[in-house]
Design a protein around this motif. Structure first.
Motif, PDB file in Angstrom:
ATOM      1  N   ALA A   4       0.834  -1.198   0.000  1.00 32.88           N
ATOM      2  CA  ALA A   4       0.000   0.000   0.000  1.00 32.88           C
ATOM      3  C   ALA A   4       0.866   1.245   0.000  1.00 32.88           C
ATOM      4  O   ALA A   4       1.816   1.357   0.786  1.00 32.88           O
ATOM      5  N   VAL A   6       0.621   5.056   0.904  1.00 28.55           N
ATOM      6  CA  VAL A   6      -0.247   5.929   1.708  1.00 28.55           C
ATOM      7  C   VAL A   6       0.144   7.368   1.424  1.00 28.55           C
ATOM      8  O   VAL A   6       1.084   7.917   2.007  1.00 28.55           O
ATOM      9  N   HIS A   7      -0.559   7.990   0.479  1.00 27.68           N
ATOM     10  CA  HIS A   7      -0.292   9.363   0.045  1.00 27.68           C
ATOM     11  C   HIS A   7      -1.019  10.292   1.016  1.00 27.68           C
ATOM     12  O   HIS A   7      -2.233  10.479   0.940  1.00 27.68           O
ATOM     13  N   LEU A   8      -0.263  10.858   1.957  1.00 29.51           N
ATOM     14  CA  LEU A   8      -0.832  11.490   3.150  1.00 29.51           C
ATOM     15  C   LEU A   8      -0.384  12.943   3.271  1.00 29.51           C
ATOM     16  O   LEU A   8       0.774  13.258   3.019  1.00 29.51           O
ATOM     17  N   ALA A  21      -3.362   8.979   9.436  1.00 27.11           N
ATOM     18  CA  ALA A  21      -2.548   7.865   8.936  1.00 27.11           C
ATOM     19  C   ALA A  21      -3.161   6.529   9.327  1.00 27.11           C
ATOM     20  O   ALA A  21      -3.233   5.601   8.509  1.00 27.11           O
ATOM     21  N   LEU A  24      -6.085   5.625   7.150  1.00 31.11           N
ATOM     22  CA  LEU A  24      -5.672   5.158   5.823  1.00 31.11           C
ATOM     23  C   LEU A  24      -5.008   3.786   5.897  1.00 31.11           C
ATOM     24  O   LEU A  24      -5.178   2.950   5.003  1.00 31.11           O
ATOM     25  N   LEU A  25      -4.258   3.528   6.958  1.00 27.65           N
ATOM     26  CA  LEU A  25      -3.651   2.207   7.125  1.00 27.65           C
ATOM     27  C   LEU A  25      -4.723   1.138   7.323  1.00 27.65           C
ATOM     28  O   LEU A  25      -4.595   0.016   6.813  1.00 27.65           O
ATOM     29  N   ALA A  28      -5.992   0.401   3.984  1.00 26.52           N
ATOM     30  CA  ALA A  28      -5.038  -0.442   3.263  1.00 26.52           C
ATOM     31  C   ALA A  28      -5.153  -1.897   3.708  1.00 26.52           C
ATOM     32  O   ALA A  28      -5.123  -2.825   2.881  1.00 26.52           O
ATOM     33  N   ALA A  36       2.802  -1.473   4.065  1.00 27.84           N
ATOM     34  CA  ALA A  36       2.335  -0.117   3.766  1.00 27.84           C
ATOM     35  C   ALA A  36       3.486   0.857   3.964  1.00 27.84           C
ATOM     36  O   ALA A  36       4.268   0.715   4.912  1.00 27.84           O
ATOM     37  N   LEU A  38       4.495   4.916   4.400  1.00 22.72           N
ATOM     38  CA  LEU A  38       4.097   6.288   4.697  1.00 22.72           C
ATOM     39  C   LEU A  38       5.173   7.249   4.201  1.00 22.72           C
ATOM     40  O   LEU A  38       6.310   6.848   3.956  1.00 22.72           O
ATOM     41  N   GLU A 215      -4.706  12.743  -1.678  1.00 16.33           N
ATOM     42  CA  GLU A 215      -4.574  11.959  -0.455  1.00 16.33           C
ATOM     43  C   GLU A 215      -5.428  10.693  -0.523  1.00 16.33           C
ATOM     44  O   GLU A 215      -6.595  10.731  -0.926  1.00 16.33           O
ATOM     45  N   VAL A 217      -5.125   5.982  -0.465  1.00 15.27           N
ATOM     46  CA  VAL A 217      -4.363   4.734  -0.463  1.00 15.27           C
ATOM     47  C   VAL A 217      -4.494   4.051  -1.813  1.00 15.27           C
ATOM     48  O   VAL A 217      -5.578   4.026  -2.405  1.00 15.27           O
TER      49      VAL A 217
END
Length: 255
Positions: A4, A6-8, A21, A24-25, A28, A36, A38, A215, A217
């Motif tokens: 994954a 994770v465009h955060l 985060a 989003l995790l 994912a 994943a 970050l 933003e 996943v």
């Protein structure tokens, strides 16, 4: 292996960023991710006064990984002696797996004035891959990635904070580092200004597999057998001429 990206976007506080985060995790995890990634310095970016909150962030991530079974690569800012360190922490269900400290500090963000560079390259086994860790500006140094590749690394994981204003170079470097080393490359960036270059998954031929520009996943499936098969079918490394590259060990000359 499902990875994954994770465009955060980093929030005003590490606590708020951590909350985003973790959401989003969890997403994912529901999508079948096993690993994943970050962004670089994801809880705080360059707010050095907030580095003391990093242990709490890492503790929360460790708890999430233990409960979910996910392995997370997290870019964080940590106090280091009387300075700071820009690190990627690899946390699995069993706890901390590896720590990479950024080896190339970027003058454009004044990192050399505040941070201590890492002295070691770090790779580890992940779900059938040998994964090498790098951070953002490291992409401009192909020697690092070739050093990983000749050790058998076939997956690069790269938390980053790359500006949109230099996104062309970002995409060029990501694709080149993957193609020249016949390895997968996962590079995950921030979603907020002044960063915002796309998060990318690149295959061992240098082809784009996944791009995230907002933003969220994205999950991509990687085949652990593909890099080895490609390296056998189209051998590059045996044609290297290390005896010609001694100049790489010299100090740079200023003109």
């Amino acid at each position: 292996m499902n990875v994954a990206l994770v465009h955060l976007a980093t929030r005003e506080t590490p606590e708020a960023t951590l909350e985003a985060a973790l959401a989003l995790l969890e997403q994912a995890h529901r999508q079948g991710a096993e690993i994943a990634v970050l962004p670089e310095l994801f809880p705080s970016v360059y707010r050095y006064e907030e580095a003391h909150k990093t242990p709490g962030v890492l503790s929360a991530l460790a708890q999430f990984c233990k409960q979910s079974g996910l392995t997370v690569v997290a870019g964080v800012l940590e106090p280091h002696q009387d300075r700071y360190a820009n690190r990627a922490q690899v946390i699995g269900p069993e706890g901390l797996r590896a720590t990479y400290t950024k080896t190339h500090l970027i003058p454009a963000f004044n990192e050399p004035a505040h941070m201590t560079p890492g002295q070691d390259l770090v790779h580890l086994g992940l779900k059938g891959f040998k994964a090498g860790i790098a951070i953002c500006f490291d992409l401009r140094f192909p020697e690092l990635f070739r050093a990983y590749a000749v050790e058998g690394v076939d997956l690069f994981l790269i938390p980053s904070a790359w500006p949109m204003s230099r996104s062309y170079a970002w995409e060029l470097f990501c694709k080149a580092r993957a193609a020249e080393n016949q390895a997968y490359l996962i590079a995950v960036n921030h979603a907020e200004d002044p960063f915002g270059a796309a998060s990318l998954a690149i295959d061992p031929m240098g082809m784009e597999m996944l791009r995230l520009e907002a933003e969220g996943v994205g999950v991509v499936a990687l085949d652990p057998s593909y890099p080895a098969r490609l390296r056998q079918e189209f051998p590059v490394f045996p044609q290297r001429r290390p005896e010609l590259y001694a100049g790489l060990l010299k100090s740079p000359v200023s003109k």
